[in-house]
Design a protein around this motif. Sequence first.
Motif, mmCIF file in Angstrom:
data_model
loop_
_atom_site.group_PDB
_atom_site.id
_atom_site.type_symbol
_atom_site.label_atom_id
_atom_site.label_comp_id
_atom_site.label_asym_id
_atom_site.label_seq_id
_atom_site.Cartn_x
_atom_site.Cartn_y
_atom_site.Cartn_z
ATOM 1 N N UNK A 292 -15.356 -8.922 9.488
ATOM 2 C CA UNK A 292 -14.444 -9.014 8.292
ATOM 3 C C UNK A 292 -15.242 -9.112 6.784
ATOM 4 N N UNK A 293 -16.597 -9.437 6.945
ATOM 5 C CA UNK A 293 -17.102 -9.528 5.419
ATOM 6 C C UNK A 293 -17.018 -8.409 4.966
ATOM 7 N N UNK A 294 -18.000 -7.267 5.566
ATOM 8 C CA UNK A 294 -17.795 -6.113 4.829
ATOM 9 C C UNK A 294 -16.849 -5.329 4.613
ATOM 10 N N UNK A 295 -15.644 -5.658 5.430
ATOM 11 C CA UNK A 295 -14.378 -4.969 5.024
ATOM 12 C C UNK A 295 -13.858 -5.512 3.730
ATOM 13 N N UNK B 134 -4.091 -3.267 16.772
ATOM 14 C CA UNK B 134 -3.323 -2.589 15.839
ATOM 15 C C UNK B 134 -3.619 -2.292 14.338
ATOM 16 N N UNK B 135 -4.305 -3.383 13.697
ATOM 17 C CA UNK B 135 -4.580 -3.455 12.212
ATOM 18 C C UNK B 135 -5.707 -2.784 12.129
ATOM 19 N N UNK B 136 -6.787 -2.561 13.408
ATOM 20 C CA UNK B 136 -7.963 -1.689 13.203
ATOM 21 C C UNK B 136 -7.441 -0.295 13.257
ATOM 22 N N UNK B 137 -6.651 0.081 14.058
ATOM 23 C CA UNK B 137 -5.933 1.424 13.907
ATOM 24 C C UNK B 137 -5.487 1.802 12.724
ATOM 25 N N UNK C 225 0.761 -0.803 -0.011
ATOM 26 C CA UNK C 225 -0.220 -0.068 0.049
ATOM 27 C C UNK C 225 0.902 1.330 0.006
ATOM 28 N N UNK C 226 1.839 1.334 0.876
ATOM 29 C CA UNK C 226 2.670 2.589 0.926
ATOM 30 C C UNK C 226 3.627 2.828 -0.313
ATOM 31 N N UNK C 227 4.082 1.676 -0.964
ATOM 32 C CA UNK C 227 4.981 1.835 -2.423
ATOM 33 C C UNK C 227 3.959 2.344 -3.286
ATOM 34 N N UNK C 228 2.669 1.827 -3.639
ATOM 35 C CA UNK C 228 1.819 2.267 -4.637
ATOM 36 C C UNK C 228 1.331 3.425 -4.206
ATOM 37 N N UNK C 229 1.014 3.807 -2.982
ATOM 38 C CA UNK C 229 0.706 5.517 -2.779
ATOM 39 C C UNK C 229 1.721 6.330 -3.114
ATOM 40 N N UNK D 197 -8.407 4.521 5.666
ATOM 41 C CA UNK D 197 -9.590 3.886 5.319
ATOM 42 C C UNK D 197 -9.817 3.539 3.999
ATOM 43 N N UNK D 198 -9.039 4.161 2.921
ATOM 44 C CA UNK D 198 -9.159 3.702 1.536
ATOM 45 C C UNK D 198 -8.170 3.047 1.076
ATOM 46 N N UNK D 199 -7.340 2.368 1.725
ATOM 47 C CA UNK D 199 -6.242 1.374 1.397
ATOM 48 C C UNK D 199 -6.759 0.187 1.709
ATOM 49 N N UNK D 200 -7.042 -0.664 0.159
ATOM 50 C CA UNK D 200 -7.696 -1.982 0.371
ATOM 51 C C UNK D 200 -6.775 -3.077 0.814
#
Length: 453
Positions: A364-367, A330-333, A35-39, A339-342
């Motif tokens: 997890x399902x809606x996420x 930690x992952x929820x944080x 995610x960080x690299x693609x951003x 919030x837009x990083x799939x």
Amino acid sequence: MPARLIARAALTLGAVAMLLGTTAPAAAQSVLRDAETESLFRDVARPLIIAAGLTPASVQIVLVGDPEINAFVSGGQNIFVFSGLIENADNVNQLQGVLAHELGHIAGGHNVRSNEGIGPATHISILSLVAAVALVAVGAGDAGIAALGLGTATAQSQYLAFSRDQESRADQAGAVFLGKAGESGRGSLEFFNKLLGQEYRLGLKQDNAYNRTHPLDGQRIAYLEAVYKASPAWTTPPDPKLDARFQRVKAKLAGFIEEPQRTFQMYPEGLKTEPARYAHAYAYHKSAYPDAAVAEVDALLALHPADPYYLELKGQILLESGKIAESLPILRAAVAAAPTEPLIATLLGHALVSTENAADFAEAKPLLRKAVVRDRENPDAWYQLGVIYDREGDTARAALATAERFDLQGEPRQAAANAKIALRGLSPGTTDWLRADDIAQVAQNDLVKKKHR
């Protein structure tokens, strides 16, 4: 970007290389998703893409796990950047120079126009082959071999001349794009000089342009230096924030790809900069020292408590060390911070599914469903969704998720089989049914093509 597209692109380039005796990019080992690299890629490329008259959403930059210093364009508006290039670039401005050059290929339509060079060269090769066969048939074997060799050499020279012209045009266009975007060409020159120095150290000849697909580096530098220095952006330094992000990505890539011993050579253990700690965390994690890895990430979080990528890494270390419950907050944080990083959402979904707890499955399902809407090309997200559907007894959607995963992984037989299972359990005409039908048909076509090769 699915790995199968990389494989097909490499196969196409390799076929041309076999025909003309040229060098094609090495087959990709893997596509690296982060995610960080693609951003970073998006933010670095955006002003250059706009300067090129293209639409940012239409250009995709893909990181390939390969040690070669290389980048190329394939499949329309896709730029493939090898990890070796990132590891060998010193700053973000050098990366900008490479991307500007590749955008020159896209804006010039070089990927589409490559047939203009391949076609005539192929025609020459075929004619020489026919002549060689005819000569051998009448007993002039030596003459036949000579004809074939001459034809191949002529075809090779013609194609390479075409390729060199495209590279020169991409250089020129890239220089224009950098200037329009207000970015200096200094990094581009630095990178060319770095490559030139490596060629001299390796003893590669610089005087035979016809045996090279690119113009000589010395010639490119001489031309571009004058162009870049004339630009008002020549003295503009790299954006310090973008460069800091680049140094982070470079370090985490080294920690992820390199063996730990090599990582600590590149970033000695006594070095306490942010990039060094980032690299250390990956190296310790790979060495099965989770406590040391978490300690490095905690030092980074002390500086940036809400950094989504530091939180993501800590959650990943805990999850992969078997501390699932500790990884969840930690992952929820991390998801809350980005919030837009799939890809980060998928990691949280993975952790939630790993608990085997029904309540966590419900979270997890809606996420995961949102994650695949934003990024359908993530096999792990489809795998986790498939597990949830299977546990719910929704066999059809479990099969569809599995078909999506196999489709991305380039396994048409398994994709088709699961898509057909999904079709039997889904209502005809619905969105899911249509998607399953698409996968089944495309996968079946892929199998037919493979059978007739």
